[in-house]
Motif scaffolding. Structure first.
Motif, short mmCIF file in Angstrom:
data_model
loop_
_atom_site.label_atom_id
_atom_site.label_comp_id
_atom_site.label_asym_id
_atom_site.label_seq_id
_atom_site.Cartn_x
_atom_site.Cartn_y
_atom_site.Cartn_z
N PHE A 41 -24.08 28.57 29.69
CA PHE A 41 -25.28 28.69 28.87
C PHE A 41 -24.90 29.12 27.45
N GLY A 42 -23.96 30.02 27.37
CA GLY A 42 -23.49 30.47 26.06
C GLY A 42 -22.91 29.32 25.25
N LEU A 43 -22.06 28.53 25.92
CA LEU A 43 -21.44 27.40 25.22
C LEU A 43 -22.49 26.33 24.88
N ALA A 44 -23.44 26.15 25.77
CA ALA A 44 -24.49 25.16 25.51
C ALA A 44 -25.31 25.57 24.29
N LEU A 45 -25.61 26.86 24.18
CA LEU A 45 -26.37 27.35 23.02
C LEU A 45 -25.55 27.15 21.73
N LEU A 46 -24.24 27.37 21.88
CA LEU A 46 -23.35 27.19 20.73
C LEU A 46 -23.35 25.72 20.28
#
Lengths: 311, 462
Positions: A107-112
């Motif tokens: 999720f963190g990488l997707a938001l990034l």
């Protein structure tokens, strides 16, 4: 006198043959049939066979025909088998640890990646690479990375005095290595699905929130998370189902050891069926696991599906 | 006049949706089943389409080859393990093919995938493999399930095969079961102790060819590990859960005069030999081996040994030859395992029961060649593992391998296999799981042996 061309006669003949069929068999059914037959063959038949086998005593090497034994396999191989319970607990630990980490990182990488920045395409392509590697190869890679004799990880940790950790001899660390291998491989999968969900979100709520002076965190918590709930639910369900079947990494890294510390359900069922040859018991364990996963899917869908949805 | 629901006005029968779906599903299944049944076996187009079981080649529609040699067979496939003995045979196969009417394809598999591959092949209507090799733990189940053919009649009529030449331990393990021959011994992997002569000399350790006393071995491993620092160990051990730990630990059990089975009866926990052996094993892991050896398999232990970081390794006797080209090769020597009596690992050649007569005959023709005295000796000359008295006493071979052959003869003279009865494989895995739990500290030695004994009794039906 009118003459009929050969083509018209041919069309008329065809109509005579096909019209009755088309009238009685809707096109949808006709088109569906090949796929249904194929699906039935590759999914339904094995499932039904496993279900039937689970009520029989069948030794792979000794039995010519399965013998009906009722629910004996479920009692012997599931209810009263301590090793099955151990494998169930290990699987639960693995799934919770691996999927949680994959989700948080994903999720963190997707938001990034949702934000535009230079080199985003390259970064995204590189990020997806682990997904395309076979789980057996990932298992072997991590076996070598954590190998006490020539592994890079013990070597690096040696600089901070942790070079002697028993990565495959300590039960907790052995499970940790398997979890890390899974996280490395499947976090990109989370990224793909969650990023697709993020990119499909409407922009209006964010514009309204910005006008109202909402902070980035408030926008994330009040808009992104609620709107993403169905996508998150679907993503988690898919990964949980897949993670509960972990086998190749166990096979290549620990063989279920040390002791029974990393023996998961798939590995234990494999052992029962193909090392001990008790196919009937293995089938009863498989059916039980299947029911558990279906139940889990329903519960999770219900729980995450609760609450408001954007309309 | 009322019109029948099931027919159209022109008399064509109307097809209901349910009927259509049922019919098409059945057709799909039948089509798929047909594909599976006629998939062929890749063995020269015998054209098998049936699903008969047994030696008669049920359902063959191929080359009318019910009797006499391998007539009509153009190729046979041999399933083997990817080990050095297989490589030797692959290199010699031209010699056989030049005289035979068919070719031979050898498919070599890693050990881990062999059991389920072979078992499913033997259980199918017709095996893709004409010759298989059988590891000794599988023998009980394969024979009891009638999955491999008895060979007595073929042996009796053979000019090149004599079973008298095989070492007794080999013949009793991967030859005959209850007086009937089912296999021909292929190669042995009896356990031995490989050790570094230079290290032994440096530390004043004496290693007789017939093996050290277990207590002396444990002391030597601990002392060498302590004296040499972190990077060198007394023993390259392999305590990986499952087969490896059972195989290694059973040598310690034999050193205590213990046993797992006596005939078909479990005798493991009847005295304190097993607990004592497990205590010794754990002691050596703790004081004479790297910590990581608790999870090591064969490859990691071999690596430690061949990198020059260990004094000894209890491993297959033919590893002496495999390690001779490494940097430690010049200093490497072989002895019997500590306690002298070792675990016998053994592979045997067998012919699947679910083959046609023609394919069985072709398979036997191959076995007659590969186990003929000439081929056996030629294999040994290339470094193959000996199984027979004629090779072990052959002057040329003794001259070629003067240190190796006498030790192997000693190993084979009293070596005993891991459980080979029905459920043998399951027993080995069960013992291995319990041993691993004791090594990991999850159970005491006593508890692990008690639990293993109880589970073995369940498997054996004692």
């Amino acid at each position: 006198m009118s003459t009929t061309s050969p083509y018209r006669r041919f069309r008329r003949s065809l109509n005579r043959v096909y019209a009755p069929i088309e009238n009685r068999l809707p096109t949808g059914w006709v088109l569906l049939t090949p796929a249904s037959a194929l699906l039935g063959f590759v999914v339904a038949i094995p499932l039904l066979t496993a279900l039937a086998l689970s009520f029989t005593e069948y030794n792979l090497t000794l039995s010519t025909f399965p013998t009906f034994v009722g629910i004996q396999n479920y009692v012997q191989g599931v209810v009263t088998d301590g090793q099955f319970l151990n494998a169930l607990i290990n699987t639960a630990v693995f799934v919770v640890a691996a999927v949680s980490l994959e989700f948080l990182l994903g999720f963190g990488l997707a938001l990034l990646l949702w934000e535009k920045f230079p080199g985003r395409g390259i970064f995204r392509a590189v990020l997806l690479t682990p997904m395309f590697i076979a789980p057996v190869a990932v298992g072997l890679m991590f076996r070598f990375i954590f190998n006490s004799q020539m592994g890079v990880m013990p070597e690096l940790l040696g600089f901070v005095g942790l070079g002697d950790l028993g990565w495959f001899t300590d039960p907790t660390l052995a499970m940790l290595v398997i979890v890390l291998g899974d996280v490395w491989q499947w976090t990109p999968y989370m990224v793909i699905l969650l990023l697709a969900g993020l990119q499909a979100l409407p922009s209006e709520p964010y514009e309204a929130a910005r006008i109202d002076g909402a902070s980035s965190f408030e926008q994330f918590y009040e808009i992104t998370l609620p709107l993403m709930r169905p996508v998150i639910a679907a993503t988690l369900i898919i990964r949980i189902i897949d993670a509960s079947k972990v086998f190749a990494k166990i096979y290549t890294m620990t063989s279920g050891g040390p002791g029974v510390a990393t023996e998961t359900l798939a590995w234990y069922i494999y052992k029962t069926g193909f090392q001990s040859y008790h196919l009937g018991i293995a089938a009863s364990q498989s059916v039980t696991v299947l029911l558990m996963i279906i139940g889990l899917g329903y519960v999770q869908t219900y729980v995450i599906g609760q609450g408001d949805e954007y309309a | 006049m009322a019109r029948e629901n099931s027919a159209t006005s022109n008399g064509t029968k109307r097809i209901g949706r349910r009927e259509f779906l049922a019919g098409s599903s059945t057709a799909g299944v039948a089509l798929a089943a047909g594909c599976a049944g006629t998939g062929g076996n890749g063995n020269g187009g015998e054209g098998e389409t049936g699903n008969g079981n047994g030696n008669g080649g049920g359902g063959e529609t191929g080359n009318g080859d019910s009797n006499g040699g391998g007539e009509g067979v153009e190729e046979i496939t041999v399933m083997m393990e990817n080990v050095y003995d297989t490589t030797i045979i692959q290199n010699m196969i031209d010699d056989f093919e030049s005289d035979a009417d068919f070719s031979v394809t050898i498919e070599a598999f890693p050990y881990g995938t062999m059991n389920e591959t072979i078992t499913t092949q033997l259980r199918s209507s017709s095996s893709n493999y004409d010759v298989i090799i059988v590891d000794n733990p599988w023998v009980g189940n394969f024979v009891e399930g009638e999955l491999i053919q008895p060979l007595d009649e073929r042996i009796e009529n053979s000019d090149s095969i004599s079973t008298d030449v095989y070492v007794d331990s080999m013949w009793n393990t991967v030859g005959a079961v209850d007086g009937t021959a089912y296999m021909l011994p292929f190669y042995n992997y009896g356990l031995s102790m490989l050790y570094r002569e230079d290290i032994a000399e440096e530390h004043g350790v004496e290693v007789p060819d017939d093996g050290m006393e277990m207590a002396d071995y444990l002391e030597a491993c601990a002392q060498i590990t302590e004296d040499t620092g972190d990077d060198f160990y007394g023993a390259a051990m392999q305590a990986q859960r499952g087969y490896k730990i059972t195989e290694e630990w059973t040598n310690y059990l034999y050193a205590e005069d213990g046993a797992i089975l006596d005939g078909g009866n479990v005798v493991l926990g009847e005295d304190d030999s097993a607990v004592s052996a497990l205590d010794n094993y754990i002691e050596n892991l703790d004081t004479g081996a790297p910590d990581a050896a608790e999870g090591w398999g064969f490859n990691q232990a071999r690596q430690l040994m061949q990198n020059g970081n260990a004094f000894s390794m209890i491993t297959y006797n033919w590893m002496l030859g495999r390690l001779s080209d490494t940097e430690v090769g010049d200093n490497l020597a072989i002895a019997e395992v500590p306690g002298s009596k070792s675990v016998l690992g053994a592979w045997g050649w067998a012919i699947p029961s679910n083959l046609s007569e023609a394919r069985s005959n072709a398979a036997w023709e191959f076995l007659e060649w590969v186990e003929s005295p000439e081929t056996r000796k030629a294999r040994c000359m290339e470094g193959g593992s000996p199984t027979s008295t004629d090779t072990l006493s052959d002057d040329e071979l003794l001259n070629e391998f003067p240190e190796y052959y006498p030790v192997v003869e000693g190993i084979l003279s009293d070596a005993e296999p891991l459980p080979s009865i029905v459920g043998g494989n399951e027993m080995i895995q069960t013992v291995g799981t319990q041993l691993s739990q004791a090594v990991a500290g999850n159970k005491s030695s006593q508890q692990a042996i008690t639990d293993a004994t109880s589970q073995l009794q369940d498997i054996a039906g004692n």
